[in-house]
Design a protein around this motif. Structure first.
Motif, PDB file in Angstrom:
ATOM      1  N   SER A 105      27.662  26.007  29.618  1.00 52.88           N
ATOM      2  CA  SER A 105      26.288  25.757  30.075  1.00 52.88           C
ATOM      3  C   SER A 105      25.797  26.798  31.078  1.00 52.88           C
ATOM      4  O   SER A 105      24.697  26.674  31.608  1.00 52.88           O
ATOM      5  N   GLY A 106      26.601  27.807  31.357  1.00 52.90           N
ATOM      6  CA  GLY A 106      26.202  28.830  32.308  1.00 52.90           C
ATOM      7  C   GLY A 106      26.718  28.585  33.708  1.00 52.90           C
ATOM      8  O   GLY A 106      26.430  29.346  34.634  1.00 52.90           O
ATOM      9  N   ALA A 107      27.482  27.502  33.876  1.00 52.40           N
ATOM     10  CA  ALA A 107      28.057  27.200  35.185  1.00 52.40           C
ATOM     11  C   ALA A 107      29.272  28.077  35.448  1.00 52.40           C
ATOM     12  O   ALA A 107      29.808  28.739  34.551  1.00 52.40           O
ATOM     13  N   VAL A 108      29.725  28.076  36.698  1.00 47.37           N
ATOM     14  CA  VAL A 108      30.955  28.760  37.079  1.00 47.37           C
ATOM     15  C   VAL A 108      32.111  27.793  36.838  1.00 47.37           C
ATOM     16  O   VAL A 108      32.055  26.631  37.244  1.00 47.37           O
ATOM     17  N   ALA A 109      33.149  28.239  36.159  1.00 46.06           N
ATOM     18  CA  ALA A 109      34.265  27.368  35.801  1.00 46.06           C
ATOM     19  C   ALA A 109      35.551  27.859  36.451  1.00 46.06           C
ATOM     20  O   ALA A 109      35.754  29.061  36.618  1.00 46.06           O
ATOM     21  N   GLY A 110      36.414  26.914  36.824  1.00 49.40           N
ATOM     22  CA  GLY A 110      37.673  27.337  37.422  1.00 49.40           C
ATOM     23  C   GLY A 110      38.624  26.201  37.686  1.00 49.40           C
ATOM     24  O   GLY A 110      38.373  25.043  37.333  1.00 49.40           O
ATOM     25  N   GLU A 111      39.724  26.537  38.306  1.00 45.89           N
ATOM     26  CA  GLU A 111      40.792  25.596  38.616  1.00 45.89           C
ATOM     27  C   GLU A 111      41.414  25.963  39.951  1.00 45.89           C
ATOM     28  O   GLU A 111      41.170  27.054  40.503  1.00 45.89           O
ATOM     29  N   ILE A 112      42.242  25.054  40.464  1.00 46.18           N
ATOM     30  CA  ILE A 112      43.039  25.328  41.656  1.00 46.18           C
ATOM     31  C   ILE A 112      44.479  24.948  41.359  1.00 46.18           C
ATOM     32  O   ILE A 112      44.765  23.795  41.032  1.00 46.18           O
ATOM     33  N   SER A 113      45.388  25.905  41.437  1.00 44.07           N
ATOM     34  CA  SER A 113      46.816  25.647  41.261  1.00 44.07           C
ATOM     35  C   SER A 113      47.568  26.247  42.441  1.00 44.07           C
ATOM     36  O   SER A 113      47.746  27.474  42.513  1.00 44.07           O
ATOM     37  N   PRO A 114      48.024  25.420  43.390  1.00 42.92           N
ATOM     38  CA  PRO A 114      48.782  25.955  44.531  1.00 42.92           C
ATOM     39  C   PRO A 114      49.987  26.795  44.110  1.00 42.92           C
ATOM     40  O   PRO A 114      50.365  27.744  44.797  1.00 42.92           O
ATOM     41  N   SER A 115      50.577  26.454  42.961  1.00 37.54           N
ATOM     42  CA  SER A 115      51.772  27.172  42.515  1.00 37.54           C
ATOM     43  C   SER A 115      51.496  28.632  42.168  1.00 37.54           C
ATOM     44  O   SER A 115      52.437  29.426  42.035  1.00 37.54           O
ATOM     45  N   TYR A 116      50.223  29.021  42.049  1.00 38.34           N
ATOM     46  CA  TYR A 116      49.922  30.433  41.811  1.00 38.34           C
ATOM     47  C   TYR A 116      50.262  31.297  43.020  1.00 38.34           C
ATOM     48  O   TYR A 116      50.223  32.531  42.945  1.00 38.34           O
ATOM     49  N   ALA A 117      50.599  30.668  44.132  1.00 35.64           N
ATOM     50  CA  ALA A 117      51.095  31.429  45.283  1.00 35.64           C
ATOM     51  C   ALA A 117      52.434  32.087  44.972  1.00 35.64           C
ATOM     52  O   ALA A 117      52.869  32.988  45.697  1.00 35.64           O
ATOM     53  N   MET A 118      53.099  31.646  43.912  1.00 35.29           N
ATOM     54  CA  MET A 118      54.412  32.177  43.553  1.00 35.29           C
ATOM     55  C   MET A 118      54.321  33.402  42.655  1.00 35.29           C
ATOM     56  O   MET A 118      55.342  34.023  42.362  1.00 35.29           O
ATOM     57  N   LEU A 119      53.137  33.771  42.212  1.00 39.70           N
ATOM     58  CA  LEU A 119      53.005  34.830  41.213  1.00 39.70           C
ATOM     59  C   LEU A 119      53.330  36.204  41.779  1.00 39.70           C
ATOM     60  O   LEU A 119      53.112  36.474  42.960  1.00 39.70           O
ATOM     61  N   ASP A 120      53.814  37.083  40.902  1.00 43.08           N
ATOM     62  CA  ASP A 120      54.016  38.472  41.297  1.00 43.08           C
ATOM     63  C   ASP A 120      52.805  39.292  40.850  1.00 43.08           C
ATOM     64  O   ASP A 120      51.846  38.764  40.272  1.00 43.08           O
ATOM     65  N   GLU A 121      52.840  40.585  41.099  1.00 46.37           N
ATOM     66  CA  GLU A 121      51.671  41.420  40.816  1.00 46.37           C
ATOM     67  C   GLU A 121      51.332  41.455  39.330  1.00 46.37           C
ATOM     68  O   GLU A 121      50.151  41.451  38.954  1.00 46.37           O
ATOM     69  N   ASP A 122      52.338  41.494  38.458  1.00 51.19           N
ATOM     70  CA  ASP A 122      52.060  41.509  37.020  1.00 51.19           C
ATOM     71  C   ASP A 122      51.335  40.241  36.591  1.00 51.19           C
ATOM     72  O   ASP A 122      50.420  40.283  35.753  1.00 51.19           O
ATOM     73  N   ALA A 123      51.731  39.108  37.164  1.00 48.62           N
ATOM     74  CA  ALA A 123      51.090  37.840  36.817  1.00 48.62           C
ATOM     75  C   ALA A 123      49.650  37.798  37.307  1.00 48.62           C
ATOM     76  O   ALA A 123      48.757  37.303  36.611  1.00 48.62           O
TER      77      ALA A 123
END
Length: 287
Positions: A105-123
């Protein structure tokens, strides 16, 4: 900040991301994921998290979130359910289609995942490419206060278990070594190495929950996402856990173990570092 079609929220466990999710879900310009913690990128890139999406608790939460959404939006909800089946197979096409559906519908879409704090640069590069350079925000909470909240949460929720020890201090020190989501220096270094300054913004839980600053902080988040501002609701749902009381000596021990996280936050916030962080830094300096 210019409006972008997608956003991702990152943060430590017990840092207020559930409350932020509730706030964003109420905004007319936002289509927040019915599954708050999709956990796609850690399942894709972090070896210890490969099966997290299919774990029983996460499956129940996903079914509940998608079910509630589908009752309100039947056609869109069914399409989301279909795409989520692909997400569980770690399909990039399904993950992107899931958020394309939300943003239809033209809105901004997203999520929140605290576990993304574990990601490395490639991720993080993978995330950045798959979502066409989303806006990313990172939420931090005082490391000792966050640790105490996590211990309480694990101790009081059915099916969860906090680490044991000879006493509370020993148990907390053990948990401190197990909290892989909350290495602020590593997370900040990783995201800042990949994302430009205008697409990576940090927030402090203490500022968000300070009555004198809550509205201004939420306004700043809306401005960052490129959406209209909204009044903060008075019924602020928070995923609370009973308080855990510790001595000043124990606090100093824990703060010392987490000293690098305090220093990393101070390097970003400077004089605007929340008072509780400053007090713990004083304890560290005294030891």
């Amino acid at each position: 900040m210019s409006r972008r079609p997608f956003f991702v929220g990152v943060g430590a466990q017990r840092a207020g991301t559930t409350w932020i999710g509730h706030f964003l879900r109420r905004l007319p310009d936002i289509r927040f994921s019915p599954i708050k913690e999709v956990c796609y990128f850690d399942a894709k890139h972090v070896e210890a998290r490969k099966r997290v999406i299919s774990e029983a608790m996460n499956t129940r939460l996903a079914v509940l979130g998608l079910g509630n959404y589908t009752r309100k939006h039947p056609l869109s909800g069914l399409r989301l359910c279909y795409h989520y089946l692909g997400i569980r197979k770690l399909s990039d096409d399904s993950y992107r289609a899931f958020f394309d559906e939300l943003a239809r519908s033209g809105a901004v879409a997203g999520e929140i995942s605290p576990s993304y704090a574990m990601l490395d640069e490639d991720a993080v590069r993978h995330m950045d490419a798959l979502l066409d350079q989303p806006n990313v925000f990172f939420v931090m909470r005082n490391p000792v206060d966050r640790l105490l909240s996590q211990y309480s949460f694990l101790s009081t929720r059915p099916g969860l278990k906090a680490p044991g020890g000879t006493d509370l201090t020993d148990a907390l020190c053990t948990l401190c070594g197990q909290s892989f989501h909350v290495n602020y220096p590593r997370s900040l270094k990783t995201y800042r190495a990949v994302l430009p300054e205008d697409r990576f913004k940090t927030f402090f839980t203490e500022h968000l929950f300070d009555p004198a600053r809550t509205q201004a902080q939420c306004d700043a988040l809306c401005d960052y996402l490129g959406i209209g501002r909204s009044a903060v609701p008075s019924d602020r749902p928070v995923n609370r856990a009973p308080a855990v009381e510790i001595s000043l000596e124990t606090r100093a021990i824990l703060a010392g173990k987490l000293a690098k996280s305090y220093s990393a936050a101070r390097a970003i916030a400077g004089e605007d570092l929340p008072l509780s962080w400053q007090r713990d830094l004083a304890l560290i300096d005294q030891t």
